[in-house]
Scaffold this active site. Sequence first.
Site, PDB file in Angstrom:
ATOM      1  N   ASP A  69      -5.817  -1.755  -1.147  1.00  0.00           N
ATOM      2  CA  ASP A  69      -5.638  -0.353  -0.731  1.00  0.00           C
ATOM      3  C   ASP A  69      -6.941   0.369  -0.394  1.00  0.00           C
ATOM      4  O   ASP A  69      -7.057   1.573  -0.591  1.00  0.00           O
ATOM      5  CB  ASP A  69      -4.883   0.444  -1.818  1.00  0.00           C
TER       6      ASP A  69
ATOM      7  N   LYS B  42      -8.220  -1.596   4.800  1.00  0.00           N
ATOM      8  CA  LYS B  42      -8.518  -2.721   5.697  1.00  0.00           C
ATOM      9  C   LYS B  42      -7.968  -2.488   7.100  1.00  0.00           C
ATOM     10  O   LYS B  42      -8.555  -2.898   8.093  1.00  0.00           O
ATOM     11  CB  LYS B  42      -7.918  -4.021   5.137  1.00  0.00           C
TER      12      LYS B  42
ATOM     13  N   GLY C 245       0.881  -3.845   1.324  1.00  0.00           N
ATOM     14  CA  GLY C 245       1.435  -2.755   2.122  1.00  0.00           C
ATOM     15  C   GLY C 245       0.303  -2.169   2.935  1.00  0.00           C
ATOM     16  O   GLY C 245      -0.660  -1.662   2.385  1.00  0.00           O
ATOM     17  N   HIS C 246       0.383  -2.287   4.248  1.00  0.00           N
ATOM     18  CA  HIS C 246      -0.686  -1.777   5.099  1.00  0.00           C
ATOM     19  C   HIS C 246      -0.196  -0.550   5.850  1.00  0.00           C
ATOM     20  O   HIS C 246       0.749  -0.637   6.627  1.00  0.00           O
ATOM     21  CB  HIS C 246      -1.164  -2.847   6.085  1.00  0.00           C
TER      22      HIS C 246
ATOM     23  N   GLN D  68      -4.513  -7.692  -0.418  1.00  0.00           N
ATOM     24  CA  GLN D  68      -4.951  -7.385  -1.794  1.00  0.00           C
ATOM     25  C   GLN D  68      -6.480  -7.221  -1.829  1.00  0.00           C
ATOM     26  O   GLN D  68      -7.033  -6.674  -0.891  1.00  0.00           O
ATOM     27  CB  GLN D  68      -4.461  -8.452  -2.787  1.00  0.00           C
TER      28      GLN D  68
HETATM   29  P1  IMP Z   1       1.925  -9.464  -7.141  1.00  0.00           P
HETATM   30  O1  IMP Z   1       0.905  -9.750  -6.090  1.00  0.00           O
HETATM   31  O2  IMP Z   1       3.145  -8.770  -6.612  1.00  0.00           O
HETATM   32  O3  IMP Z   1       2.249 -10.685  -7.954  1.00  0.00           O
HETATM   33  O4  IMP Z   1       1.274  -8.419  -8.169  1.00  0.00           O
HETATM   34  C1  IMP Z   1       0.122  -8.740  -8.962  1.00  0.00           C
HETATM   35  C2  IMP Z   1      -0.805  -7.548  -9.077  1.00  0.00           C
HETATM   36  O5  IMP Z   1      -1.384  -7.266  -7.803  1.00  0.00           O
HETATM   37  C3  IMP Z   1      -0.112  -6.234  -9.490  1.00  0.00           C
HETATM   38  O6  IMP Z   1      -1.035  -5.493 -10.278  1.00  0.00           O
HETATM   39  C4  IMP Z   1       0.152  -5.540  -8.167  1.00  0.00           C
HETATM   40  O7  IMP Z   1       0.295  -4.155  -8.319  1.00  0.00           O
HETATM   41  C5  IMP Z   1      -1.114  -5.920  -7.413  1.00  0.00           C
HETATM   42  N1  IMP Z   1      -0.951  -5.928  -5.952  1.00  0.00           N
HETATM   43  C6  IMP Z   1      -0.316  -6.841  -5.191  1.00  0.00           C
HETATM   44  N2  IMP Z   1      -0.408  -6.544  -3.892  1.00  0.00           N
HETATM   45  C7  IMP Z   1      -1.140  -5.420  -3.800  1.00  0.00           C
HETATM   46  C8  IMP Z   1      -1.618  -4.638  -2.705  1.00  0.00           C
HETATM   47  O8  IMP Z   1      -1.395  -4.924  -1.526  1.00  0.00           O
HETATM   48  N3  IMP Z   1      -2.355  -3.542  -3.026  1.00  0.00           N
HETATM   49  C9  IMP Z   1      -2.644  -3.206  -4.310  1.00  0.00           C
HETATM   50  N4  IMP Z   1      -2.238  -3.920  -5.366  1.00  0.00           N
HETATM   51  C10 IMP Z   1      -1.494  -5.020  -5.118  1.00  0.00           C
HETATM   52 MG    MG Z   2      -2.004  -1.676   0.483  1.00  0.00          MG
END
Ligand code: IMP
Ligand code: MG
Length: 332
Positions: A11, A14, A40-41, A174
Site C-alpha cells: 500500500d 506502486k 489491491g491496487h 505486497q
Molecule cells: P495474505 O497475503 O492474504 O495471506 O495475508 C498475509 C498478510 O499480508 C496479512 O497481514 C495481510 O493483511 C497482508 N497483505 C496481503 N496483501 C496485502 C496488500 O496488498 N497490501 C497490504 N497488506 C497485504
Molecule cells: Mg494495496
Amino acid sequence: MDVIVDLQYGDCGKGKVAHYLSHKYSYTHVLRYNGGCNAGHTIFHKGKKFVTHHIPAGVFFGVKSIIGSGCVLDPDQFFREIVMLEKGGVRTKGKIFIADNTHVITDAHKNEDKQKGGKIGTTGRGNGPAYRDKYGRTGVRALEIPKLRPYLINLYKEWYENKKDVHILAEGAQGFGLDIDWGDYPFVTSSHCTAAGALLNGLPASAIRDVWGVAKIYETYVGSKKFQPKGEVFKKIAELGEEFGSTTGRRRQTNWMNMQTLERAIRMNGVTHIVFSKTDVLRAVGEWAVIDKNKVVSFKSEKAMQDFILKRLKSFGIAKNKVYFSDSKETI
Ligand code: IMP
Ligand code: MG
C-alpha cells in the site's frame, strides 16, 4: 527490465510509480510477479477510480499485461476484474495474459483461508493455501483450466522466441515487510515480494536495470500483529491518510517510518530510485518523525525530515536526483 518494489508493508503507491514509468519509457510488457488477489491496487485513470487485484497496471496504458508464474490466480476474480475494467471503458482485449504455469486459487483454498487465516490476519483470498499446494506439488495450474485458455501465454516463448525486443516493467505486490523470507514471519504473505521475485518469472539476473523502491513517508500495516504504538497522532495519520485496506476495507495500523526497515529493504532489493508517497499527510497532521535505531527522532519541519532522509540515502549511494517525495494526489 525495471522493477517496482514496495519497501514496507504494501500500500505504498506502486500503481503511481507504474503510471509514471510507463509514460517515461516504452515498455512492451507489464508483469505482475508475485501474490494473488490479496493485493489491491487503487488506480485513478481518466478521472475514474479503479481497484484491481490481479491485473497489472499496464492495461490502463494499453501495454501487454501478464500475470506471471510467481503469482497465484483466482479465475473468478480474474473474470470479475475484466468485466469491471471493460465497464469502466478500459480495453482489455488482447492485452491481458496469464502464464500457463501460474497456479490457481480454488474455492477450497478460499474457504480454508477464510476459516483459518485469522491468526495472521490474512485477506482471506486463498493466497497462503494456494502457494502451500503449489510447493506441496498438489496444486492446479492455469493450463488445466479450460476457461483460462484464451488468456494463456508461455513465458519462455514470450521472452525469448518472439524475435522482438522485450522491455518489461515488473510490478510487485505486497511489500518487503510482508515477504515470506524477510518479513516478520509468521505475519507475512506467502510469496516472494523482493526484486528477486521478478526473476522467478523466467528471467535472468542480468535482466534487471533499475529498481524503483516505493515507501510511504509513514508506515502502515494491516493484519493481526500489534503494530501501532499508543498516541493520538497515529489515529490522526490513519484518518487523514484514509488508511483503509483496498481489498478488505480493514483499518490499517500506522507508525512512523522505520529507517532500519528502509535500509534493509534498500540493500536487499538493490534499490536504485526511491519514491516516498503521501508526504501531504504528515503536512496535514503537522508532525514529522521517523524511528531510527529504536528511538523516535522528531523534526521541526518537513524540510528537516527530508534532509535527514536524503543524507541517509546518500550513504547508500542513492543520489538526491533519484529520490522523489510525492503527495497523495500528485503524479511524480
Ligand atoms: P495474505 O497475503 O492474504 O495471506 O495475508 C498475509 C498478510 O499480508 C496479512 O497481514 C495481510 O493483511 C497482508 N497483505 C496481503 N496483501 C496485502 C496488500 O496488498 N497490501 C497490504 N497488506 C497485504
Ligand atoms: Mg494495496
